[in-house]
Design an enzyme around this catalytic site. Sequence first.
Site, mmCIF file in Angstrom:
data_model
loop_
_atom_site.group_PDB
_atom_site.id
_atom_site.type_symbol
_atom_site.label_atom_id
_atom_site.label_comp_id
_atom_site.label_asym_id
_atom_site.label_seq_id
_atom_site.Cartn_x
_atom_site.Cartn_y
_atom_site.Cartn_z
ATOM 1 C CG ASP A 71 -0.249 -0.267 2.534
ATOM 2 O OD1 ASP A 71 0.981 -0.072 2.605
ATOM 3 O OD2 ASP A 71 -0.907 -0.671 3.502
ATOM 4 C CG ASN A 137 -8.814 -0.239 11.792
ATOM 5 O OD1 ASN A 137 -7.990 -1.000 11.269
ATOM 6 N ND2 ASN A 137 -9.152 0.912 11.252
ATOM 7 C CG HIS A 139 -5.922 -1.480 8.625
ATOM 8 N ND1 HIS A 139 -5.883 -0.338 9.396
ATOM 9 C CD2 HIS A 139 -4.620 -1.808 8.417
ATOM 10 C CE1 HIS A 139 -4.630 0.004 9.632
ATOM 11 N NE2 HIS A 139 -3.841 -0.880 9.049
ATOM 12 C CD GLU A 144 -8.173 2.034 7.461
ATOM 13 O OE1 GLU A 144 -8.399 1.262 8.419
ATOM 14 O OE2 GLU A 144 -7.257 2.874 7.467
#
Length: 240
Positions: A71, A137, A139, A144
């Site tokens: 990413d 979280n 991801h 996400e």
Amino acid sequence: VRYRHRRVNRIHLEVFPDGDWAERVAARWLAFMETTPTARLCVPTGDTPRPVYAKVAPTIDLGRSEVFLLDEFCLPFGDLARCDAVFRKDLLSRLSKAPGAVHEFNPQADNLDAECERIDRIVDGTLDLTMLGLGGNGHLGLNEPGSKADDPTRVVQIARMTKSAATERYGSSIEPECGLTLGMGSILASREIWLLVTGAHKSEILARALQGPIGPDVPASFLQSHPNVTVLADESAALS
């Protein structure tokens, strides 16, 4: 040396002592490259893989491999938090022999959607090994919460927790509003996936990823549906 291995749903969970974790993961990667020297690899950046990169850098041979960065933040070239900058500092600059090819996102491209399509075309569902970190979280990459299992490589809006990491941990003066990420579709098409997880602060989200409902609330839960996933965790992360 303490070592635990068990299956959680379809996933192999391997747990190493905190102090041995990086060395054990590095040894596994070195062995993988010896048997698959022309591998197409997708790799993450960040705090979790950094000690692994430090261990493998002196000896790993990536000269016949292709490496894809997982990413990238939409930040100016040279920003300290950009994944390409972190990757060069943590691994590429330390290698005695550069990879055969390195594929990175260009967040300065005129058309970011076309840039994501370019990466997806090169990946073409043929990654031999994808290594991932686990976001707080849930991801994976910048997929996400809310991401779907078949999402393509794409431009994404970044969650508050992820934005803060760019400034607080990596020294960016700008909070990235968006990023580019390999999509869950390409991640889940990988022949083999390793999820690298360290630290007690990741234990709760790791438990949800491995044992909770499969769905977009915790994108890492989609790994439960893949036939060849290994979680490489330290004891602190695997407490739950």
